[in-house]
Write a protein that holds these residues in place. Structure first.
Motif, PDB file in Angstrom:
ATOM      1  N   PRO A 234      -3.081  54.274  53.456  1.00 45.73           N
ATOM      2  CA  PRO A 234      -3.576  55.308  52.536  1.00 45.73           C
ATOM      3  C   PRO A 234      -4.275  54.751  51.304  1.00 45.73           C
ATOM      4  CG  PRO A 234      -1.264  54.909  52.122  1.00 45.73           C
ATOM      5  CD  PRO A 234      -1.698  53.897  53.162  1.00 45.73           C
ATOM      6  N   HIS A 235      -5.370  54.050  51.495  1.00 50.72           N
ATOM      7  CA  HIS A 235      -6.017  53.367  50.375  1.00 50.72           C
ATOM      8  C   HIS A 235      -7.515  53.667  50.332  1.00 50.72           C
ATOM      9  CE1 HIS A 235      -2.284  51.110  50.188  1.00 50.72           C
ATOM     10  NE2 HIS A 235      -2.426  50.829  51.468  1.00 50.72           N
ATOM     11  N   ARG A 236      -8.111  53.400  49.171  1.00 48.49           N
ATOM     12  CA  ARG A 236      -9.575  53.532  49.049  1.00 48.49           C
ATOM     13  C   ARG A 236     -10.266  52.629  50.068  1.00 48.49           C
ATOM     14  NH1 ARG A 236     -11.065  50.938  45.205  1.00 48.49           N
ATOM     15  NH2 ARG A 236      -9.140  50.315  44.157  1.00 48.49           N
ATOM     16  N   ALA A 302       0.654  64.064  56.246  1.00 44.76           N
ATOM     17  CA  ALA A 302       0.292  62.867  57.005  1.00 44.76           C
ATOM     18  C   ALA A 302       1.252  61.726  56.718  1.00 44.76           C
ATOM     19  CB  ALA A 302      -1.143  62.453  56.673  1.00 44.76           C
ATOM     20  N   LEU A 303       1.614  61.561  55.452  1.00 45.95           N
ATOM     21  CA  LEU A 303       2.556  60.505  55.102  1.00 45.95           C
ATOM     22  C   LEU A 303       3.943  60.793  55.674  1.00 45.95           C
ATOM     23  CD1 LEU A 303       1.628  59.756  51.367  1.00 45.95           C
ATOM     24  CD2 LEU A 303       0.938  58.502  53.421  1.00 45.95           C
ATOM     25  N   CYS A 304       4.360  62.046  55.647  1.00 45.36           N
ATOM     26  CA  CYS A 304       5.672  62.409  56.182  1.00 45.36           C
ATOM     27  C   CYS A 304       5.759  62.165  57.685  1.00 45.36           C
ATOM     28  CB  CYS A 304       5.974  63.879  55.890  1.00 45.36           C
ATOM     29  SG  CYS A 304       6.415  64.237  54.171  1.00 45.36           S
ATOM     30  N   ILE A 310       1.227  50.544  55.248  1.00 44.80           N
ATOM     31  CA  ILE A 310       0.788  49.154  55.080  1.00 44.80           C
ATOM     32  C   ILE A 310      -0.106  49.015  53.851  1.00 44.80           C
ATOM     33  CG2 ILE A 310      -0.405  47.208  56.169  1.00 44.80           C
ATOM     34  CD1 ILE A 310       1.990  48.102  57.737  1.00 44.80           C
ATOM     35  N   SER A 311       0.085  47.933  53.126  1.00 44.39           N
ATOM     36  CA  SER A 311      -0.884  47.515  52.107  1.00 44.39           C
ATOM     37  C   SER A 311      -1.352  46.111  52.448  1.00 44.39           C
ATOM     38  CB  SER A 311      -0.278  47.517  50.706  1.00 44.39           C
ATOM     39  OG  SER A 311      -1.185  46.919  49.786  1.00 44.39           O
ATOM     40  N   GLU A 316      -3.815  44.773  42.884  1.00 42.26           N
ATOM     41  CA  GLU A 316      -2.977  45.959  42.740  1.00 42.26           C
ATOM     42  C   GLU A 316      -2.093  45.818  41.519  1.00 42.26           C
ATOM     43  OE1 GLU A 316      -2.980  49.214  43.406  1.00 42.26           O
ATOM     44  OE2 GLU A 316      -2.832  48.811  45.557  1.00 42.26           O
ATOM     45  N   PHE A 317      -2.172  46.815  40.621  1.00 42.22           N
ATOM     46  CA  PHE A 317      -1.336  46.814  39.428  1.00 42.22           C
ATOM     47  C   PHE A 317      -0.037  47.555  39.667  1.00 42.22           C
ATOM     48  CE2 PHE A 317      -4.180  46.040  35.485  1.00 42.22           C
ATOM     49  CZ  PHE A 317      -4.499  44.795  35.991  1.00 42.22           C
ATOM     50  N   PHE A 318      -0.071  48.546  40.523  1.00 38.35           N
ATOM     51  CA  PHE A 318       1.126  49.329  40.805  1.00 38.35           C
ATOM     52  C   PHE A 318       1.177  49.752  42.269  1.00 38.35           C
ATOM     53  CE2 PHE A 318       3.254  53.603  40.809  1.00 38.35           C
ATOM     54  CZ  PHE A 318       4.544  53.100  40.766  1.00 38.35           C
ATOM     55  N   GLY A 319       0.212  50.491  42.737  1.00 41.17           N
ATOM     56  CA  GLY A 319       0.185  50.926  44.126  1.00 41.17           C
ATOM     57  C   GLY A 319       0.854  52.264  44.323  1.00 41.17           C
ATOM     58  N   VAL A 320       0.319  53.296  43.657  1.00 37.19           N
ATOM     59  CA  VAL A 320       0.935  54.621  43.724  1.00 37.19           C
ATOM     60  C   VAL A 320       0.983  55.153  45.154  1.00 37.19           C
ATOM     61  CG1 VAL A 320      -1.253  55.802  43.218  1.00 37.19           C
ATOM     62  CG2 VAL A 320       0.918  56.936  42.721  1.00 37.19           C
ATOM     63  N   ALA A 321      -0.041  54.856  45.973  1.00 41.61           N
ATOM     64  CA  ALA A 321      -0.060  55.358  47.348  1.00 41.61           C
ATOM     65  C   ALA A 321       1.111  54.820  48.153  1.00 41.61           C
ATOM     66  CB  ALA A 321      -1.384  54.986  48.023  1.00 41.61           C
ATOM     67  N   MET A 322       1.487  53.576  47.918  1.00 42.23           N
ATOM     68  CA  MET A 322       2.609  52.985  48.643  1.00 42.23           C
ATOM     69  C   MET A 322       3.926  53.641  48.240  1.00 42.23           C
ATOM     70  SD  MET A 322       1.415  50.811  50.766  1.00 42.23           S
ATOM     71  CE  MET A 322       2.898  49.903  51.239  1.00 42.23           C
ATOM     72  N   VAL A 323       4.112  53.889  46.962  1.00 42.89           N
ATOM     73  CA  VAL A 323       5.348  54.515  46.507  1.00 42.89           C
ATOM     74  C   VAL A 323       5.431  55.952  47.002  1.00 42.89           C
ATOM     75  CG1 VAL A 323       6.679  55.199  44.469  1.00 42.89           C
ATOM     76  CG2 VAL A 323       5.521  52.992  44.521  1.00 42.89           C
ATOM     77  N   GLU A 324       4.314  56.668  46.981  1.00 44.85           N
ATOM     78  CA  GLU A 324       4.307  58.027  47.518  1.00 44.85           C
ATOM     79  C   GLU A 324       4.693  58.033  48.993  1.00 44.85           C
ATOM     80  OE1 GLU A 324       1.026  60.408  44.810  1.00 44.85           O
ATOM     81  OE2 GLU A 324       0.338  59.323  46.567  1.00 44.85           O
ATOM     82  N   ALA A 325       4.169  57.079  49.753  1.00 45.13           N
ATOM     83  CA  ALA A 325       4.484  57.010  51.178  1.00 45.13           C
ATOM     84  C   ALA A 325       5.956  56.711  51.413  1.00 45.13           C
ATOM     85  CB  ALA A 325       3.610  55.956  51.854  1.00 45.13           C
ATOM     86  N   VAL A 326       6.519  55.827  50.615  1.00 49.16           N
ATOM     87  CA  VAL A 326       7.952  55.523  50.728  1.00 49.16           C
ATOM     88  C   VAL A 326       8.766  56.765  50.413  1.00 49.16           C
ATOM     89  CG1 VAL A 326       9.849  54.225  49.685  1.00 49.16           C
ATOM     90  CG2 VAL A 326       7.727  53.066  50.295  1.00 49.16           C
TER      91      VAL A 326
END
Length: 403
Positions: A234-236, A302-304, A310-311, A316-326
């Motif tokens: 889920p990334h740009r 989609a994430l659910c 995967i990243s 990456e300073f934080f990675g909001v998409a990864m935390v949202e997916a978790v």
């Protein structure tokens, strides 16, 4: 309107942050923006634009902006704004941002960032006294922080509030609350595009049929635990997220005849790396979703429904998409680099593409092990419920004479 919000690139996480702050502050703020197009042009000229468009007001107390804006230029052009308490949010470090091609880096953008948080000697001395930073040559670093990786630190000073790179900030203020996210097994899935937002990415019009989920064979397929592994990215669609490494790993899985499905999410811009069209052809029926979802509800669905997120990011300073997916139940696999070791326990990190491949290979053979897994890290601290009061306090603080 005591808080002046300025965003020179009002899109993506930049927009999410500013819209959230505007919602929280309501009648106590005013927001001025520029569209999320031509990033480099905005970084060079936004100060001149806002100098002319932001009206003078005796009510402003605080100026909050992202580092796309050259804050030094704006305050030079508008001395009235220079007198305000200033909060500057760094979404990225332009001095360390990956260069796409073998070419000399344009240091103008990093230089802009340095100018925007540079402070005179007397203020640096005050900073050292108040919050405990130590001088390293001509640079200042918070005590106990290992370089630019400590993104969970909250660094406060009189003029700036920076995220990683040049100085550090609290992560997650552009994360949102996701209470009540629907179960992936019970949500109604929209199977047409008639309600798609007009803001859908024009660069992906040719893939409009992929703006919906190809789930008919899943919903009527084999037992849930035996379905092929579902991988989300889920990334740009840009080079700093390193899609080449991600797709190379997937193609290797495909060569091994390992069963999996993939959802390639995220927003694309004018220039899309060639690897996307190439990989889409080879992956074929393994693709469940391909492209940007303008609906946040559809995005979270989609994430659910995914098993692994995967990243492969290089920056990456934080990675909001990864935390949202978790938060949505995905098992994360992240590089053992950048900010990730600060957020994710060691078992969710990989050091090389080969390690990533081996992990996914095992998951493809036994997807039930991933689906039964309970995440061992923490995400609650990144929610707005946890961080909101800190930022409300930051933006409500009265200026002091010694700042």
């Amino acid at each position: 309107m005591s808080v002046l919000l300025i965003e020179a690139f009002h899109g993506g996480s930049h927009k999410q942050l500013m819209d959230l702050l505007q919602e929280e502050l309501q009648d106590d703020c005013v927001l001025y923006t520029l569209p999320a197009k031509k990033w480099h042009w905005k970084a060079r000229t936004a100060a001149l634009y806002f100098m002319q468009t932001v009206p003078a007001s005796a009510n402003y107390r605080i100026l909050f902006a992202s580092s796309v804006l050259n804050l030094a230029e704006l305050t030079a052009l508008r001395p009235d704004l220079g007198k305000l308490k200033k909060v500057l949010y760094f979404h990225e470090n332009q001095l360390a941002y990956p260069v796409q091609k073998c070419q000399e880096r344009d240091f103008q953008y990093g230089y802009n960032q340095i100018l925007s948080w540079f402070m005179p000697e007397h203020k640096l001395a005050h900073l050292e006294k108040v919050i405990g930073v130590k001088r390293n040559g001509d640079a200042y670093h918070p005590e106990g922080l290992p370089g630019q990786q400590k993104s969970s630190a909250l660094m406060k000073n009189s003029n700036t509030h920076c995220e990683s790179g040049l100085c550090e900030a609290q992560p997650g203020l552009y994360t949102t609350q996701h209470e009540g996210l629907p179960s992936p097994l019970t949500v109604p899935v929209r199977l047409n595009t008639s309600e798609a937002s007009e803001s859908a990415n024009p660069c992906q019009e040719e893939d409009k049929e992929h703006l919906t989920f190809n789930l008919s064979h899943i919903l009527s397929g084999p037992d849930y635990q035996q379905r092929p592994l579902h991988i989300a990215w889920p990334h740009r669609w840009e080079h700093d997220k390193d899609p080449e490494t991600f797709f190379k790993v997937l193609l290797k899985l495909k060569e091994k005849d390992l069963p999996f499905h993939v959802s390639v999410l995220g927003e694309a811009f004018t220039e899309i790396p060639d690897i996307f069209s190439e990989a889409k052809k080879v992956l074929g029926s393994s693709v469940l979703h391909w492209g940007y979802l303008p609906s946040k509800d559809d995005y979270f669905r989609a994430l659910c429904m995914a098993d692994v997120v995967i990243s492969t990011a290089k920056h990456e300073f934080f990675g909001v998409a990864m935390v949202e997916a978790v938060y949505c139940g995905c098992y994360p696999l992240c590089p053992k680099a950048l900010v990730y070791p600060e957020i994710f326990p060691a078992e969710y990190l990989y050091s090389t593409p080969e390690q990533l491949f081996k992990r996914l290979q095992n998951f493809c053979k036994r997807p039930d092990t991933v689906r039964k897994h309970l995440y061992k890290g923490e995400t609650a601290g990144f929610s707005w419920a946890a961080l909101g009061s800190k930022f409300r306090s930051l933006l409500a603080a009265e200026p002091r004479e010694d700042l």
